[in-house]
Design an enzyme around this catalytic site. Sequence first.
Site, PDB file in Angstrom:
ATOM      1  N   CYS A 275     -23.010 -12.418   2.991  1.00  0.00           N
ATOM      2  CA  CYS A 275     -23.772 -13.599   3.419  1.00  0.00           C
ATOM      3  C   CYS A 275     -23.981 -14.598   2.280  1.00  0.00           C
ATOM      4  O   CYS A 275     -23.858 -15.809   2.475  1.00  0.00           O
ATOM      5  CB  CYS A 275     -25.104 -13.205   4.036  1.00  0.00           C
ATOM      6  SG  CYS A 275     -26.135 -12.171   2.990  1.00  0.00           S
TER       7      CYS A 275
ATOM      8  N   HIS B   6     -31.180 -11.784   3.826  1.00  0.00           N
ATOM      9  CA  HIS B   6     -30.066 -12.604   4.309  1.00  0.00           C
ATOM     10  C   HIS B   6     -30.074 -13.964   3.611  1.00  0.00           C
ATOM     11  O   HIS B   6     -31.129 -14.446   3.193  1.00  0.00           O
ATOM     12  CB  HIS B   6     -30.197 -12.786   5.826  1.00  0.00           C
ATOM     13  CG  HIS B   6     -28.976 -13.357   6.481  1.00  0.00           C
ATOM     14  ND1 HIS B   6     -27.733 -12.790   6.349  1.00  0.00           N
ATOM     15  CD2 HIS B   6     -28.806 -14.451   7.271  1.00  0.00           C
ATOM     16  CE1 HIS B   6     -26.851 -13.503   7.032  1.00  0.00           C
ATOM     17  NE2 HIS B   6     -27.474 -14.517   7.595  1.00  0.00           N
TER      18      HIS B   6
ATOM     19  N   ASP C 230     -26.663 -19.850  10.470  1.00  0.00           N
ATOM     20  CA  ASP C 230     -26.541 -18.429  10.124  1.00  0.00           C
ATOM     21  C   ASP C 230     -25.064 -18.046   9.980  1.00  0.00           C
ATOM     22  O   ASP C 230     -24.292 -18.131  10.937  1.00  0.00           O
ATOM     23  CB  ASP C 230     -27.213 -17.597  11.226  1.00  0.00           C
ATOM     24  CG  ASP C 230     -27.458 -16.159  10.799  1.00  0.00           C
ATOM     25  OD1 ASP C 230     -26.647 -15.617  10.026  1.00  0.00           O
ATOM     26  OD2 ASP C 230     -28.469 -15.585  11.240  1.00  0.00           O
TER      27      ASP C 230
END
Lengths: 260, 260
Positions: A56, A162, A180
Amino acid sequence: MTRASYYRRVLPSPPAIDFASDEGQKLFREALPAGTMVGFFMLIPHFQTQLDPAYCGLATLAMVLNALAIDPGRTWKGPWRWYDESMLASPKELKKIKDEGISFGDVVHRARRAGAEVEAFQTSQTDVDFFRQSVKKCCSSDNCHLVSSYHRAGLEQAGTGHFSPIGGYHGERDMVLILDVARFKYPPHWVPLTLLWEAMDTVDKTTGQRRGFMLISKPKRDAGLLYTLPATPLLCLRRAPKSRPKPCPEARDAAALPSP
Amino acid sequence: MTRASYYRRVLPSPPAIDFASDEGQKLFREALPAGTMVGFFMLIPHFQTQLDPAYCGLATLAMVLNALAIDPGRTWKGPWRWYDESMLASPKELKKIKDEGISFGDVVHRARRAGAEVEAFQTSQTDVDFFRQSVKKCCSSDNCHLVSSYHRAGLEQAGTGHFSPIGGYHGERDMVLILDVARFKYPPHWVPLTLLWEAMDTVDKTTGQRRGFMLISKPKRDAGLLYTLPATPLLCLRRAPKSRPKPCPEARDAAALPSP
């Protein structure tokens, strides 16, 4: 050991609002005239899926570097210079990141090493008002992107720590658009800014430090410079093009066409 | 042999208008209230870069299948089911596509095999008015995406045959938004619809057939069905999760959290 596989997860809503839902589109249309979606038009052409479930931080950074038109100075595939996760770490480092993830400080370090200007803030060093100012500033700019490092639990989402970039801001509703990068899991979504702040104001157990956010921009001194580099250092070795026709021959441009 | 490397190419403009430019954003804002940007909100969350310079057809298809929420029925990475180019062809086929590219018919075939409904038209079978109707229909729908197969020369661009999805339509200016999957080369851009038609109305030398477009949608009978499949066929073997903490542990969801 057998494990179930997933086709996405249901986005907990509220608190989040799916970008593509009627309400998400309404928020987008309302935020547009306020000028806090300028960054969206720069970032969204580079929205990408993290290539590995632990990438991520790297995927977020690749996306921002591409949006800022920062040239990696070496080839990615074929004759093209471009960022993806593999351009941001050595094979050995990538393996480590696959196993352990990546820390806030490491993302900052790699962004700077790529030539970006980075202002990084852990939540312990600042407050929600400064965060809001920073969101507004970056979302209204075509040369600044805000990356948030947060714990998913604060948004009632599955998972833990994240990274993702912020793609827009709705002032009246005080909501941010999270692009995202775990696109196989959740769609882009709006969340209340204060909730994201709380999700950032959590401790990363690996480092013992609070999470936070960073503002990434392209240094002004670099503008134009990247395009005037002498050709020599950017030459690369390639095999001779094959003779068979390619219906999608982006790879052949270097051979078939004059230099840009 | 030494070859120059490239950091993007300059988008020939006119005829194209960069999506993120002032004029490109103006076109977007004007097209929004007309209802011909509905498809944009479905497609843009899945906009991706072709993973190889010859994968334009596969990347376009992966993007559309993800936008239509078509479940591949097998895992991509970690516990996640998701489409990228590697999910659409065997390793042997991928190698062939890398060398030779992919034909219009082959993309149609792979879309159908993935469970999508496809209506495909070579330009020789239809006309520009039907193309315009199809663009309008798909861009106004959340369950139809139009994929164009064209020759870049018609848009004065470097390269030859190419595939990309259409992300929007501006009726008054009669322009389409091409979400070009060769993102390392050109940004998304608006072009006159008639010019794109002419760029499609060209012969692919590999097949001797004219190029064209396809409308890809999710069969209605499948809606919901994919979510009610028994868990068993979707189980996959995974190693036991490692004990070290992962700041970005999307991979651990299957182990750490209850089934969705």
